[in-house]
Design a protein around this motif. Sequence first.
Motif, mmCIF file in Angstrom:
data_model
loop_
_atom_site.group_PDB
_atom_site.id
_atom_site.type_symbol
_atom_site.label_atom_id
_atom_site.label_comp_id
_atom_site.label_asym_id
_atom_site.label_seq_id
_atom_site.Cartn_x
_atom_site.Cartn_y
_atom_site.Cartn_z
ATOM 1 N N LEU A 15 0.845 -1.180 0.000
ATOM 2 C CA LEU A 15 0.000 0.000 0.000
ATOM 3 C C LEU A 15 0.889 1.242 0.000
ATOM 4 C CD1 LEU A 15 -2.890 1.220 0.275
ATOM 5 C CD2 LEU A 15 -2.513 1.194 2.754
ATOM 6 N N ILE A 16 0.686 2.126 -0.975
ATOM 7 C CA ILE A 16 1.443 3.371 -1.062
ATOM 8 C C ILE A 16 0.594 4.470 -0.431
ATOM 9 C CG2 ILE A 16 2.632 4.984 -2.574
ATOM 10 C CD1 ILE A 16 3.850 2.173 -2.552
ATOM 11 N N ALA A 17 0.997 4.927 0.749
ATOM 12 C CA ALA A 17 0.142 5.821 1.544
ATOM 13 C C ALA A 17 0.647 7.245 1.621
ATOM 14 C CB ALA A 17 -0.002 5.256 2.962
ATOM 15 N N SER A 18 1.761 7.558 0.978
ATOM 16 C CA SER A 18 2.290 8.923 1.056
ATOM 17 C C SER A 18 3.164 9.210 -0.154
ATOM 18 C CB SER A 18 3.122 9.104 2.331
ATOM 19 O OG SER A 18 4.305 8.330 2.266
ATOM 20 N N GLU A 19 3.402 10.494 -0.372
ATOM 21 C CA GLU A 19 4.281 10.894 -1.478
ATOM 22 C C GLU A 19 5.695 10.359 -1.250
ATOM 23 O OE1 GLU A 19 5.877 15.014 -3.594
ATOM 24 O OE2 GLU A 19 3.945 15.022 -2.533
ATOM 25 N N VAL A 74 -8.891 12.098 -9.710
ATOM 26 C CA VAL A 74 -7.793 11.142 -9.617
ATOM 27 C C VAL A 74 -7.915 10.113 -10.743
ATOM 28 C CG1 VAL A 74 -6.736 9.331 -8.216
ATOM 29 C CG2 VAL A 74 -7.543 11.421 -7.138
ATOM 30 N N ALA A 75 -6.813 9.892 -11.436
ATOM 31 C CA ALA A 75 -6.792 8.911 -12.521
ATOM 32 C C ALA A 75 -5.986 7.694 -12.093
ATOM 33 C CB ALA A 75 -6.186 9.530 -13.787
ATOM 34 N N CYS A 76 -6.490 6.511 -12.432
ATOM 35 C CA CYS A 76 -5.786 5.267 -12.133
ATOM 36 C C CYS A 76 -5.556 4.491 -13.424
ATOM 37 C CB CYS A 76 -6.573 4.427 -11.125
ATOM 38 S SG CYS A 76 -6.569 5.126 -9.450
ATOM 39 N N ARG A 77 -4.813 3.423 -13.313
ATOM 40 C CA ARG A 77 -4.309 2.716 -14.484
ATOM 41 C C ARG A 77 -5.402 2.016 -15.280
ATOM 42 N NH1 ARG A 77 1.338 -0.038 -14.233
ATOM 43 N NH2 ARG A 77 1.914 0.890 -16.215
ATOM 44 N N ASP A 132 2.002 14.535 -10.775
ATOM 45 C CA ASP A 132 1.081 15.483 -10.141
ATOM 46 C C ASP A 132 -0.217 14.809 -9.711
ATOM 47 O OD1 ASP A 132 2.904 17.504 -10.493
ATOM 48 O OD2 ASP A 132 1.989 18.273 -12.329
ATOM 49 N N ASN A 133 -0.658 13.832 -10.495
ATOM 50 C CA ASN A 133 -1.888 13.107 -10.171
ATOM 51 C C ASN A 133 -1.816 12.481 -8.783
ATOM 52 O OD1 ASN A 133 -4.428 11.641 -10.790
ATOM 53 N ND2 ASN A 133 -3.097 9.852 -10.929
ATOM 54 N N LEU A 134 -0.678 11.843 -8.482
ATOM 55 C CA LEU A 134 -0.504 11.204 -7.178
ATOM 56 C C LEU A 134 -0.252 12.234 -6.086
ATOM 57 C CD1 LEU A 134 1.682 8.102 -8.140
ATOM 58 C CD2 LEU A 134 -0.791 8.224 -7.790
ATOM 59 N N LYS A 135 0.479 13.308 -6.402
ATOM 60 C CA LYS A 135 0.702 14.365 -5.418
ATOM 61 C C LYS A 135 -0.636 14.939 -4.946
ATOM 62 C CE LYS A 135 5.276 15.930 -6.939
ATOM 63 N NZ LYS A 135 6.048 17.071 -7.489
ATOM 64 N N GLN A 136 -1.560 15.143 -5.882
ATOM 65 C CA GLN A 136 -2.877 15.674 -5.528
ATOM 66 C C GLN A 136 -3.618 14.705 -4.612
ATOM 67 O OE1 GLN A 136 -5.576 16.125 -8.796
ATOM 68 N NE2 GLN A 136 -7.156 17.110 -7.571
ATOM 69 N N PHE A 137 -3.536 13.418 -4.918
ATOM 70 C CA PHE A 137 -4.204 12.399 -4.095
ATOM 71 C C PHE A 137 -3.685 12.440 -2.657
ATOM 72 C CE2 PHE A 137 -4.315 8.189 -2.172
ATOM 73 C CZ PHE A 137 -5.643 7.818 -2.330
ATOM 74 N N PHE A 138 -2.368 12.422 -2.497
ATOM 75 C CA PHE A 138 -1.787 12.388 -1.153
ATOM 76 C C PHE A 138 -2.073 13.680 -0.395
ATOM 77 C CE2 PHE A 138 1.324 9.466 -3.383
ATOM 78 C CZ PHE A 138 0.764 8.303 -2.874
ATOM 79 N N HIS A 155 9.438 3.940 -3.780
ATOM 80 C CA HIS A 155 9.182 2.757 -4.608
ATOM 81 C C HIS A 155 9.033 3.101 -6.103
ATOM 82 C CE1 HIS A 155 8.782 0.169 -1.124
ATOM 83 N NE2 HIS A 155 8.003 1.073 -0.562
ATOM 84 N N GLN A 156 9.367 4.350 -6.462
ATOM 85 C CA GLN A 156 9.299 4.800 -7.856
ATOM 86 C C GLN A 156 7.925 4.459 -8.466
ATOM 87 O OE1 GLN A 156 12.741 3.650 -10.143
ATOM 88 N NE2 GLN A 156 14.165 4.407 -8.620
ATOM 89 N N PHE A 157 6.919 4.856 -7.730
ATOM 90 C CA PHE A 157 5.521 4.552 -8.042
ATOM 91 C C PHE A 157 4.927 5.695 -8.866
ATOM 92 C CE2 PHE A 157 1.015 4.701 -6.396
ATOM 93 C CZ PHE A 157 0.600 3.476 -6.872
#
Length: 216
Positions: A60-64, A107-110, A154-160, A70-72
């Motif tokens: 589980l990736i819970a933070s920036e 938020v966009a996912c794969r 940026d997509n993940l930064k916004q989520f976190f 993990h280069q996520f």
Amino acid sequence: MNSQMLQADSPRTVRIELLALDLNTCTRCVGSLANIQQAVTLLQGVLAATGTTVSVVERLIASEEQAHQHQFVTSPTIRVNGRDIALETVESPCDACSDLCGCNGSVACRVWRYRGAEYTEAPVGMIVDALLAAIYGDTSTVLAKLQPYTGVPDNLKQFFASQQVQAVSSESYANTMTATASGCCEVSAQATCCTAEEKVSCCGAPTAASASCGCQ
């Protein structure tokens, strides 16, 4: 992080790792995990015949910070022996993860492309292909080449960031409700919301336990 050894005491090991923003409610992440398990089950005969151990890791990736570690770059990500099973990164809006962070659908996912079709969950066939390629050492056309990491998108930064705001808001609301239920001010305002005389008339004579208590 959960790790499940699916066959033991083997000299050959294939590691399959699922990295995701959520492992409880997001159908893309939960469905992809279920398909990993199905793919491994389908290959039990091959694993036994080749003496191969498969380890499945859920992360589980819970933070920036964890995303950077993990280069996520997109959720969910599936890696076999450290390499992405998807040759490209394609995304679409994800309602479940948007709701999770209160991001209003942003938020966009794969999205997974496999044999001319698109899927919101990693297809079982795609996972099987990747595992077979790792077992037999022919990964050139199945697993993505390692690319230089350019940072958290940026997509993940916004989520976190949105999740963090939600957590702070929830904590503040909980403190407010607790203070209201006790008839006193919020914790942050207790020292200044009333004079000493008003404290006595509202809350009674101060004691060691309630000397700093304010009132409304």
